[in-house]
Enzyme design. Structure first.
Site, mmCIF file in Angstrom:
data_model
loop_
_atom_site.group_PDB
_atom_site.id
_atom_site.type_symbol
_atom_site.label_atom_id
_atom_site.label_comp_id
_atom_site.label_asym_id
_atom_site.label_seq_id
_atom_site.Cartn_x
_atom_site.Cartn_y
_atom_site.Cartn_z
ATOM 1 N N TYR A 1 27.852 4.781 35.937
ATOM 2 C CA TYR A 1 27.517 5.875 35.015
ATOM 3 C C TYR A 1 28.335 7.120 35.353
ATOM 4 O O TYR A 1 29.214 7.511 34.630
ATOM 5 C CB TYR A 1 26.011 6.162 35.061
ATOM 6 C CG TYR A 1 25.564 7.146 33.998
ATOM 7 C CD1 TYR A 1 25.336 6.717 32.701
ATOM 8 C CD2 TYR A 1 25.392 8.502 34.287
ATOM 9 C CE1 TYR A 1 24.944 7.617 31.709
ATOM 10 C CE2 TYR A 1 24.995 9.404 33.312
ATOM 11 C CZ TYR A 1 24.772 8.962 32.026
ATOM 12 O OH TYR A 1 24.394 9.848 31.046
ATOM 13 N N SER B 1 26.440 4.980 27.203
ATOM 14 C CA SER B 1 26.451 6.415 26.955
ATOM 15 C C SER B 1 27.606 7.052 27.723
ATOM 16 O O SER B 1 28.758 6.736 27.460
ATOM 17 C CB SER B 1 25.096 7.017 27.338
ATOM 18 O OG SER B 1 24.943 8.291 26.791
ATOM 19 N N ASP C 1 21.646 5.808 16.125
ATOM 20 C CA ASP C 1 21.931 6.549 17.353
ATOM 21 C C ASP C 1 22.327 7.975 16.987
ATOM 22 O O ASP C 1 23.443 8.224 16.548
ATOM 23 C CB ASP C 1 23.055 5.870 18.140
ATOM 24 C CG ASP C 1 23.219 6.459 19.539
ATOM 25 O OD1 ASP C 1 22.669 7.555 19.778
ATOM 26 O OD2 ASP C 1 23.887 5.835 20.378
ATOM 27 N N HIS D 1 19.856 5.068 20.497
ATOM 28 C CA HIS D 1 20.643 5.156 21.722
ATOM 29 C C HIS D 1 20.129 4.202 22.797
ATOM 30 O O HIS D 1 20.846 3.870 23.730
ATOM 31 C CB HIS D 1 20.622 6.598 22.229
ATOM 32 C CG HIS D 1 21.699 6.910 23.209
ATOM 33 N ND1 HIS D 1 23.037 6.775 22.912
ATOM 34 C CD2 HIS D 1 21.637 7.340 24.504
ATOM 35 C CE1 HIS D 1 23.758 7.128 23.976
ATOM 36 N NE2 HIS D 1 22.922 7.464 24.946
#
Length: 731
Positions: free
Chosen positions: A487, A567, A650, A685
């Protein structure tokens, strides 16, 4: 020694490049025929630099052309996935694994306990209440009854101090827009109260249970509500039994369109703590209102926007905060509202070697949750800051919970690891003992797997940790299919956690690796800042460093290595696959931020400039254009097999990012490996996604990788009962 090491690394990378290029675009296979993605003559001027945006038309999600493109892409993707022999077997195994009872951490309010439970394959967990721990639970709210397909999810709950009312938020089809209602707990019936256009907000009740504070935006245009930019959030008070139009505006700032607000009532009911944030920046401002005085107004307390401040509790007018002010890894300070100057602060718990994640006052003691090398550690202090003891945890994993009030003598928490499902514990604050309250049973033996923490050195010499999870005794000979996940952003820490999806991958013979990259919060604010704005490339270098270590140490090889992330993690995957395509056989960017020049023009995207910077600033534009995935695809390059995922609802990272990247990547692909996009419908999302949709998505992901990594079939595992957590070793 350092020069020698650098030379070895350069030789290794050169060898990898040569090997990859030798087998890259010359690889055999039939090239995929993609739907036509028209190109338009769109040019934008960024500080004197002309940048083409030929797929700008895909930003209009409501156009007929975009709808036709989406339908054609989904048809291609589903046709490809349907031909993968193992996909159905993977889905069947996932369904069996997913079918286990799951609980949330209980909390107590108004003399009642509350927790959520999913019986296994329910699309959404249901909320229950009970009057005592050994009493029969009563179903209070079942979101599964709100939509036949399970696409309405519970987005937040708050129980009134008298235990009479439940305020709850729901989200439809994964959207960030929430609707809040009020339910009478005794009857289980909703009142007439209905609050619209709530986003990024909880609810906090007044001590008298008369009403609650919440935040919302002005009503958007209906047709473009999933794309329009969100500015000017406002803090309101809602009185139970009244219409939303009568809600009282508590605080807003017409001069600060980017400020967002949250209101929290202190446990004693004396103060409203108003936190003002600006985008996703860690720094925030704090205001307060004395609720004991009828004419009291919101007043400033911490207005420097110089650090992060999180309210913990209060002793009259003295407020406790967790902060990284002059402490990158966090400390706890007491601030007297009558003398709030920094010279008058009292340090209660100083900065430690571990990262301070959260704190709460329970039983008149400070319960503090730390991160030590990306796994949990919990300590107990008295209110003067003296260390009393450490709460023993079952192993190297992650904890959450520890809620409660100053007078409580019990608290609840969850513990999980990569192979241990979330187990709920009750902790007796008087005896200092933890006992299991709820323990799930999963159709797998966790002793069949092992986890180790490995540290590697990134390109600039930074020491970075990662967790490697595999079947116990798996031979590292370079042939193992490996999924590397990361991430690296927004101060978010990745810690060990149980995942049915990852468990299925391990059973298939795969290795799961989670890297703790800069940009996250694992080592405090300095670690976070080291992966932001002009230093964002550090995040990608860390991820590349993890991949190179895995290859050099024969955990896997470029032909067997896949990368994934969602994301901001989707940005990570997009950036790394365009910078070092030869390192990977497959890439799965999920709901990714992929157009780094225009992300701030949609919904809440502007808020991410605290981490990314903005193309409107010349120096930040120069950094963004160098790694923006959309703008770094090079025609004729052999890119990994790629499965891009997004969803039509989203409104966090609008699907235009994935649409444009897919069109550009398909046009640029110089080899025969497929570039596909999977566009989910009635989904957002990720939060609140129904169980059925989660299973389908994971089955498609692992199915895609069985072909991309040329994975050999493995025998289906026999059913196992859960036993003790897998062994964890640190290296």
């Amino acid at each position: 020694m350092q020069l020698k090491r650098a030379s070895i690394l350069l030789s290794l990378v050169a060898g990898l490049n040569a090997e990859a290029l030798a087998q890259g675009c010359a690889a055999s296979g039939t090239a995929t025929i993609y739907p036509v993605s028209k190109m338009v003559d769109q040019q934008d001027n960024y500080h004197g630099v002309q940048v083409a945006d030929p797929y700008r038309w895909l930003e209009d999600a409501n156009s007929v052309e975009t709808g036709a493109w989406v339908a054609a892409q989904n048809k291609l993707t589903q046709s490809y996935l349907a031909q993968i022999p193992r996909r159905d077997a993977i889905r069947a195994r996932l369904t069996k694994l997913w079918n286990y009872e799951r609980f949330s951490v209980p909390f107590k309010e108004g003399g009642r306990y509350f927790y959520s439970r999913n019986d296994g394959l329910q699309n959404q967990a249901a909320l229950y209440t009970l009057t005592a721990l050994d009493a029969e639970p009563r179903l209070l709210l079942d979101p599964n009854t709100l939509a036949v397909d399970g696409t309405v999810a519970l987005a937040g709950t708050a129980v009134s101090p008298d235990g009479k009312y439940l305020a709850y938020g729901t989200a439809a089809s994964g959207s960030d827009w929430n609707q809040w209602r009020v339910r009478d707990i005794a009857s289980g019936q909703d009142l007439a109260d209905k609050l619209e256009w709530v986003k990024f907000s909880g609810a906090s009740w007044t001590k008298d249970s008369r009403g609650f504070f919440y935040s919302r935006y002005d009503a958007p245009q209906q047709a473009t509500r999933l794309a329009d930019i969100n500015y000017f959030q406002k803090l309101y008070f809602h009185k139970v039994g009244t219409e939303q139009e009568r809600d009282v505006l508590v605080y807003d700032r017409a001069d600060q369109k980017e400020w967002g607000f949250s209101g929290q009532v202190s446990d004693d009911g004396a103060y409203l703590i108003v936190t003002a944030s600006q985008g996703t920046a860690r720094q925030n401002r704090v205001f307060f209102q004395d609720l004991s005085k009828k004419e009291s107004k919101v007043a400033g307390l911490l207005e420097g926007f110089d650090a992060a401040y999180e309210f913990i509790d209060n002793d009259g007018p003295v407020l406790l905060f967790r902060t990284d002010n002059k402490a990158s890894r966090g400390r706890i300070v007491a601030i007297d509202t009558r003398q709030p100057g920094v010279d008058n602060w009292q340090e209660i718990v100083p900065e430690a070697a571990q990262t301070l994640v959260s704190a709460n006052v329970i039983n008149g003691q400070l319960l503090v949750n730390y991160l030590s090398d990306a796994h949990s550690q919990v300590k107990l202090f008295d209110l003067g800051g003296k260390l009393l003891r450490e709460i023993a945890l079952p192993g190297i994993g992650s904890v959450a919970g520890f809620g409660g009030k100053r007078g409580d003598t019990e608290t609840f928490y969850s513990y999980t690891s990569f192979t241990t499902p979330s187990t709920i514990y009750r902790h007796d604050m008087i005896k200092g003992e933890s006992s299991v309250y709820r323990q799930p049973v999963v159709d797998v033996d966790p002793d069949a797997f092992e986890t180790r923490q490995q540290f590697f050195t990134s390109g600039d010499g930074t020491r970075v940790p990662m967790f490697i999870v595999s079947k116990k005794g798996l031979k590292f000979d370079g042939t193992n299919p490996t999924y590397l996940y990361g991430y690296g952003g927004f101060d978010i820490s990745l810690t060990p956690g149980f995942s049915v999806a990852n468990l299925a991958w391990l059973e298939m013979g795969g290795v799961y690796v989670m890297a703790n990259l800069r940009g996250g919060g694992e080592y405090g604010e300095a670690w976070h800042q080291g992966g932001t704005k002009l230093q964002k490339q550090n995040v990608f270098d860390d991820f590349i460093g993890a991949a190179e270590w895995l290859i050099a140490n024969k955990v896997t090889s470029p032909a067997k290595l896949a990368i994934g992330g969602g994301s901001n993690g989707g940005l990570l995957v997009g950036a790394v696959m365009t910078q070092r395509p030869e390192l990977f056989a497959a890439a799965i960017p999920q709901v990714g931020v992929l157009d780094m020049l225009r992300f701030h023009k949609f919904t809440i995207g502007w808020a991410w400039t605290s981490d990314y910077g903005s193309s409107e600033n010349a120096d930040e534009f120069k950094a963004l254009i160098k790694y923006s995935p959309l703008h770094n695809l090079k025609p004729g390059t052999c890119y990994p097999a790629t499965l891009i995922t997004t969803a039509d609802h989203d409104d966090r990272v609008v699907p235009a990012h994935s649409f444009k990247f897919a069109a550009a990547a398909q046009a640029a692909q110089g080899g025969s490996k497929p570039v596909l996009i999977r566009i989910d419908v009635k989904a957002g999302h990720g939060a609140g996604k129904p169980t059925a949709k989660q299973i389908d998505e994971v089955a498609d992901r692992w199915g895609f990788l069985t072909r991309a990594l040329n994975m050999a079939p493995v025998a289906s595992p026999a059913s196992q009962s859960a036993s003790q957590a897998a062994k964890v070793t640190a290296q």
